[in-house]
Design a protein around this motif. Sequence first.
Motif, PDB file in Angstrom:
ATOM      1  N   THR A 178       5.940   2.072 -10.966  1.00 21.95           N
ATOM      2  CA  THR A 178       5.207   0.949 -10.285  1.00 21.95           C
ATOM      3  C   THR A 178       4.766   1.604  -8.895  1.00 21.95           C
ATOM      4  OG1 THR A 178       7.305   0.407  -9.084  1.00 21.95           O
ATOM      5  CG2 THR A 178       6.598  -0.846 -11.001  1.00 21.95           C
ATOM      6  N   LEU A 179       4.631   2.791  -8.918  1.00 28.84           N
ATOM      7  CA  LEU A 179       3.823   3.714  -8.014  1.00 28.84           C
ATOM      8  C   LEU A 179       2.423   3.794  -8.104  1.00 28.84           C
ATOM      9  CD1 LEU A 179       6.453   6.484  -7.503  1.00 28.84           C
ATOM     10  CD2 LEU A 179       6.124   4.689  -5.851  1.00 28.84           C
ATOM     11  N   TYR A 180       1.774   2.274  -7.891  1.00 30.06           N
ATOM     12  CA  TYR A 180       0.354   2.203  -8.023  1.00 30.06           C
ATOM     13  C   TYR A 180      -0.370   2.800  -7.057  1.00 30.06           C
ATOM     14  CZ  TYR A 180       2.187  -1.081 -11.542  1.00 30.06           C
ATOM     15  OH  TYR A 180       2.916  -1.923 -12.415  1.00 30.06           O
ATOM     16  N   GLU A 181      -1.546   3.371  -7.343  1.00 27.06           N
ATOM     17  CA  GLU A 181      -2.509   3.738  -6.156  1.00 27.06           C
ATOM     18  C   GLU A 181      -3.255   2.578  -6.006  1.00 27.06           C
ATOM     19  OE1 GLU A 181      -4.485   7.698  -6.709  1.00 27.06           O
ATOM     20  OE2 GLU A 181      -2.711   8.198  -8.028  1.00 27.06           O
ATOM     21  N   ASP A 182      -2.926   1.963  -4.838  1.00 26.01           N
ATOM     22  CA  ASP A 182      -3.739   0.631  -4.239  1.00 26.01           C
ATOM     23  C   ASP A 182      -4.149   0.947  -3.080  1.00 26.01           C
ATOM     24  OD1 ASP A 182      -2.899  -0.601  -6.879  1.00 26.01           O
ATOM     25  OD2 ASP A 182      -1.279  -1.255  -5.946  1.00 26.01           O
ATOM     26  N   PHE A 183      -5.597   0.725  -2.619  1.00 22.35           N
ATOM     27  CA  PHE A 183      -6.057   1.204  -1.290  1.00 22.35           C
ATOM     28  C   PHE A 183      -7.264   0.442  -1.075  1.00 22.35           C
ATOM     29  CE2 PHE A 183      -7.069   4.505  -4.353  1.00 22.35           C
ATOM     30  CZ  PHE A 183      -8.377   4.727  -4.138  1.00 22.35           C
ATOM     31  N   PRO A 184      -7.679   0.024   0.170  1.00 23.81           N
ATOM     32  CA  PRO A 184      -8.947  -0.278   0.538  1.00 23.81           C
ATOM     33  C   PRO A 184     -10.051   0.777   0.359  1.00 23.81           C
ATOM     34  CG  PRO A 184      -7.810  -0.060   2.587  1.00 23.81           C
ATOM     35  CD  PRO A 184      -6.735   0.390   1.429  1.00 23.81           C
ATOM     36  N   ILE A 185     -11.167   0.568  -0.280  1.00 23.44           N
ATOM     37  CA  ILE A 185     -12.296   1.419  -0.362  1.00 23.44           C
ATOM     38  C   ILE A 185     -13.151   1.195   0.970  1.00 23.44           C
ATOM     39  CG2 ILE A 185     -14.463   2.121  -1.741  1.00 23.44           C
ATOM     40  CD1 ILE A 185     -12.795   1.073  -4.212  1.00 23.44           C
ATOM     41  N   SER A 186     -13.510  -0.180   1.117  1.00 23.68           N
ATOM     42  CA  SER A 186     -14.391  -0.345   2.345  1.00 23.68           C
ATOM     43  C   SER A 186     -13.694  -1.762   2.847  1.00 23.68           C
ATOM     44  CB  SER A 186     -15.778  -0.421   1.833  1.00 23.68           C
ATOM     45  OG  SER A 186     -16.039  -1.581   0.914  1.00 23.68           O
ATOM     46  N   LEU A 215       0.698  -1.071  -0.094  1.00 27.45           N
ATOM     47  CA  LEU A 215       0.113  -0.026   0.000  1.00 27.45           C
ATOM     48  C   LEU A 215       0.812   1.040   0.136  1.00 27.45           C
ATOM     49  CD1 LEU A 215      -2.705  -1.200   2.515  1.00 27.45           C
ATOM     50  CD2 LEU A 215      -3.038  -1.032  -0.006  1.00 27.45           C
ATOM     51  N   ASN A 216       1.652   1.371   0.908  1.00 30.70           N
ATOM     52  CA  ASN A 216       2.535   2.407   0.822  1.00 30.70           C
ATOM     53  C   ASN A 216       3.713   2.284   0.301  1.00 30.70           C
ATOM     54  OD1 ASN A 216       0.856   3.892   2.834  1.00 30.70           O
ATOM     55  ND2 ASN A 216       1.306   2.397   4.349  1.00 30.70           N
ATOM     56  N   LYS A 217       3.965   2.755  -0.755  1.00 32.55           N
ATOM     57  CA  LYS A 217       5.240   2.788  -1.756  1.00 32.55           C
ATOM     58  C   LYS A 217       6.142   3.688  -1.575  1.00 32.55           C
ATOM     59  CE  LYS A 217       2.226   0.127  -4.777  1.00 32.55           C
ATOM     60  NZ  LYS A 217       1.024   0.384  -4.235  1.00 32.55           N
ATOM     61  N   ASN A 218       7.425   3.237  -1.107  1.00 35.94           N
ATOM     62  CA  ASN A 218       8.700   4.207  -1.058  1.00 35.94           C
ATOM     63  C   ASN A 218       9.324   4.663  -2.256  1.00 35.94           C
ATOM     64  OD1 ASN A 218      10.969   5.697  -0.510  1.00 35.94           O
ATOM     65  ND2 ASN A 218      11.516   4.499   1.377  1.00 35.94           N
ATOM     66  N   PRO A 219       9.064   5.991  -2.803  1.00 38.69           N
ATOM     67  CA  PRO A 219       9.524   6.540  -4.272  1.00 38.69           C
ATOM     68  C   PRO A 219      11.120   6.048  -4.446  1.00 38.69           C
ATOM     69  CG  PRO A 219       8.249   8.083  -3.148  1.00 38.69           C
ATOM     70  CD  PRO A 219       8.380   6.859  -2.030  1.00 38.69           C
ATOM     71  N   LYS A 220      11.848   5.858  -3.390  1.00 42.50           N
ATOM     72  CA  LYS A 220      13.080   5.250  -3.341  1.00 42.50           C
ATOM     73  C   LYS A 220      13.508   3.870  -3.413  1.00 42.50           C
ATOM     74  CE  LYS A 220      14.482   8.791   0.133  1.00 42.50           C
ATOM     75  NZ  LYS A 220      15.145   8.890   1.571  1.00 42.50           N
ATOM     76  N   THR A 221      12.621   3.142  -3.628  1.00 47.13           N
ATOM     77  CA  THR A 221      12.675   1.543  -3.738  1.00 47.13           C
ATOM     78  C   THR A 221      11.449   1.052  -4.812  1.00 47.13           C
ATOM     79  OG1 THR A 221      10.989   1.145  -1.903  1.00 47.13           O
ATOM     80  CG2 THR A 221      13.543   0.990  -1.328  1.00 47.13           C
TER      81      THR A 221
END
Length: 114
Positions: free
Chosen positions: A17-25, A6-12
């Motif tokens: 591949t910095l996809y926006e993935d998250f739970p909606i509910s 979920l929390n992607k570090n731009p350094k790694t």
Amino acid sequence: LFFVTLNKNPKTFSPTTLYEDFPISRELFHWESQGKTRAESKTGLRYQNPPPGWRTMLFVRDASVDSRGETMPFLFLGPVHYEKHESECPMRITWKLERPAPASWFARTKIAAG
């Protein structure tokens, strides 16, 4: 199998591949496909209508590593089913979980996301 951080570090993670993935509910999850995926492509159609006998399984973790630098484990959220998508390149897909995500995980994740 989808393994999502979920929390992607731009350094790694690379910019692609910095996809926006998250739970909606607790029942729905927002997931972005690879950047070049179109809805009518072979891959896009497979996401929307998996072949007979295929099941899509979702594994999620908060971050790659914890505060001590240790690799974080994935939480298995179970089988998911295509609900809908918006746009393409990437496709922004809403997956419906067969079983609701744990309430404590969802609450913690939503607080962390702001």
